[in-house]
Design a protein around this motif. Structure first.
Motif, PDB file in Angstrom:
ATOM      1  N   ILE A  59       0.835  -1.202   0.000  1.00 27.72           N
ATOM      2  CA  ILE A  59       0.000   0.000   0.000  1.00 27.72           C
ATOM      3  C   ILE A  59       0.869   1.251   0.000  1.00 27.72           C
ATOM      4  O   ILE A  59       0.627   2.190  -0.773  1.00 27.72           O
ATOM      5  CB  ILE A  59      -0.966  -0.011   1.203  1.00 27.72           C
ATOM      6  CG1 ILE A  59      -2.014  -1.117   1.008  1.00 27.72           C
ATOM      7  CG2 ILE A  59      -1.630   1.344   1.398  1.00 27.72           C
ATOM      8  CD1 ILE A  59      -2.866  -1.382   2.241  1.00 27.72           C
ATOM      9  N   ARG A  60       1.903   1.285   0.821  1.00 27.54           N
ATOM     10  CA  ARG A  60       2.801   2.453   0.856  1.00 27.54           C
ATOM     11  C   ARG A  60       3.486   2.638  -0.495  1.00 27.54           C
ATOM     12  O   ARG A  60       3.624   3.770  -0.983  1.00 27.54           O
ATOM     13  CB  ARG A  60       3.852   2.276   1.955  1.00 27.54           C
ATOM     14  CG  ARG A  60       3.312   2.507   3.338  1.00 27.54           C
ATOM     15  CD  ARG A  60       4.419   2.510   4.382  1.00 27.54           C
ATOM     16  NE  ARG A  60       3.869   2.117   5.655  1.00 27.54           N
ATOM     17  CZ  ARG A  60       4.264   1.098   6.374  1.00 27.54           C
ATOM     18  NH1 ARG A  60       5.258   0.344   5.961  1.00 27.54           N
ATOM     19  NH2 ARG A  60       3.700   0.805   7.523  1.00 27.54           N
ATOM     20  N   PHE A  61       3.915   1.539  -1.085  1.00 28.57           N
ATOM     21  CA  PHE A  61       4.582   1.609  -2.374  1.00 28.57           C
ATOM     22  C   PHE A  61       3.634   2.174  -3.432  1.00 28.57           C
ATOM     23  O   PHE A  61       4.023   3.020  -4.236  1.00 28.57           O
ATOM     24  CB  PHE A  61       5.092   0.227  -2.792  1.00 28.57           C
ATOM     25  CG  PHE A  61       5.846   0.224  -4.083  1.00 28.57           C
ATOM     26  CD1 PHE A  61       7.101   0.803  -4.178  1.00 28.57           C
ATOM     27  CD2 PHE A  61       5.287  -0.333  -5.222  1.00 28.57           C
ATOM     28  CE1 PHE A  61       7.793   0.818  -5.370  1.00 28.57           C
ATOM     29  CE2 PHE A  61       5.970  -0.335  -6.427  1.00 28.57           C
ATOM     30  CZ  PHE A  61       7.221   0.247  -6.502  1.00 28.57           C
ATOM     31  N   SER A  62       2.380   1.746  -3.424  1.00 31.70           N
ATOM     32  CA  SER A  62       1.425   2.248  -4.411  1.00 31.70           C
ATOM     33  C   SER A  62       1.142   3.730  -4.183  1.00 31.70           C
ATOM     34  O   SER A  62       0.981   4.488  -5.137  1.00 31.70           O
ATOM     35  CB  SER A  62       0.131   1.443  -4.393  1.00 31.70           C
ATOM     36  OG  SER A  62      -0.546   1.616  -3.164  1.00 31.70           O
ATOM     37  N   PHE A  63       1.099   4.192  -2.959  1.00 27.99           N
ATOM     38  CA  PHE A  63       0.900   5.608  -2.674  1.00 27.99           C
ATOM     39  C   PHE A  63       2.104   6.418  -3.146  1.00 27.99           C
ATOM     40  O   PHE A  63       1.957   7.495  -3.739  1.00 27.99           O
ATOM     41  CB  PHE A  63       0.665   5.872  -1.192  1.00 27.99           C
ATOM     42  CG  PHE A  63      -0.748   5.620  -0.739  1.00 27.99           C
ATOM     43  CD1 PHE A  63      -1.822   6.233  -1.360  1.00 27.99           C
ATOM     44  CD2 PHE A  63      -0.995   4.760   0.314  1.00 27.99           C
ATOM     45  CE1 PHE A  63      -3.128   6.007  -0.941  1.00 27.99           C
ATOM     46  CE2 PHE A  63      -2.301   4.535   0.759  1.00 27.99           C
ATOM     47  CZ  PHE A  63      -3.367   5.155   0.111  1.00 27.99           C
ATOM     48  N   LEU A  64       3.315   5.895  -2.915  1.00 27.00           N
ATOM     49  CA  LEU A  64       4.516   6.592  -3.364  1.00 27.00           C
ATOM     50  C   LEU A  64       4.553   6.686  -4.877  1.00 27.00           C
ATOM     51  O   LEU A  64       4.920   7.725  -5.442  1.00 27.00           O
ATOM     52  CB  LEU A  64       5.773   5.906  -2.843  1.00 27.00           C
ATOM     53  CG  LEU A  64       6.026   6.019  -1.336  1.00 27.00           C
ATOM     54  CD1 LEU A  64       7.215   5.153  -0.932  1.00 27.00           C
ATOM     55  CD2 LEU A  64       6.242   7.461  -0.929  1.00 27.00           C
ATOM     56  N   ARG A  65       4.185   5.601  -5.538  1.00 26.72           N
ATOM     57  CA  ARG A  65       4.171   5.596  -6.998  1.00 26.72           C
ATOM     58  C   ARG A  65       3.117   6.566  -7.536  1.00 26.72           C
ATOM     59  O   ARG A  65       3.362   7.292  -8.485  1.00 26.72           O
ATOM     60  CB  ARG A  65       3.897   4.184  -7.518  1.00 26.72           C
ATOM     61  CG  ARG A  65       4.750   3.908  -8.705  1.00 26.72           C
ATOM     62  CD  ARG A  65       4.675   2.532  -9.294  1.00 26.72           C
ATOM     63  NE  ARG A  65       3.812   1.564  -8.669  1.00 26.72           N
ATOM     64  CZ  ARG A  65       3.451   0.456  -9.257  1.00 26.72           C
ATOM     65  NH1 ARG A  65       3.863   0.185 -10.482  1.00 26.72           N
ATOM     66  NH2 ARG A  65       2.690  -0.411  -8.652  1.00 26.72           N
ATOM     67  N   ALA A  66       1.964   6.619  -6.910  1.00 26.61           N
ATOM     68  CA  ALA A  66       0.905   7.518  -7.335  1.00 26.61           C
ATOM     69  C   ALA A  66       1.322   8.975  -7.108  1.00 26.61           C
ATOM     70  O   ALA A  66       1.019   9.845  -7.935  1.00 26.61           O
ATOM     71  CB  ALA A  66      -0.383   7.212  -6.599  1.00 26.61           C
ATOM     72  N   ALA A  67       2.018   9.225  -6.023  1.00 24.86           N
ATOM     73  CA  ALA A  67       2.465  10.600  -5.729  1.00 24.86           C
ATOM     74  C   ALA A  67       3.560  11.041  -6.686  1.00 24.86           C
ATOM     75  O   ALA A  67       3.676  12.219  -7.001  1.00 24.86           O
ATOM     76  CB  ALA A  67       2.956  10.686  -4.275  1.00 24.86           C
ATOM     77  N   ALA A  68       4.362  10.090  -7.170  1.00 29.30           N
ATOM     78  CA  ALA A  68       5.460  10.430  -8.092  1.00 29.30           C
ATOM     79  C   ALA A  68       4.933  10.767  -9.479  1.00 29.30           C
ATOM     80  O   ALA A  68       5.584  11.469 -10.246  1.00 29.30           O
ATOM     81  CB  ALA A  68       6.450   9.284  -8.168  1.00 29.30           C
TER      82      ALA A  68
END
Length: 69
Positions: A59-68
């Motif tokens: 979940i954290r990885f997907s949020f980081l990817r979405a924010a990038a």
């Protein structure tokens, strides 16, 4: 300081505890061991926590990817 308990009272208390243990063992079943149940439960908790941790990382990885993006 500890109060002294007579040998008779100690034996009565032990007998009472043994009755309680026997009743609990009946509820568990004749071939079940409380130690095995606890051990199995702890193993299941470890598996749950590992799965939960892996999911949180995803979940954290997907949020980081979405924010990038």
């Amino acid at each position: 300081m500890y109060a002294r308990t007579s040998a008779k009272k100690q034996q009565e208390y032990i007998a009472k505890l043994q009755v309680e243990v026997d009743e609990l063992q009946k509820r568990l079943g004749p071939n079940e061991s409380a130690e095995e149940i606890v051990s199995r439960h702890i193993k299941l908790l470890h598996r749950y926590n590992e799965a939960k941790d892996a999911t949180q990382v995803q979940i954290r990885f997907s949020f980081l990817r979405a924010a990038a993006n």
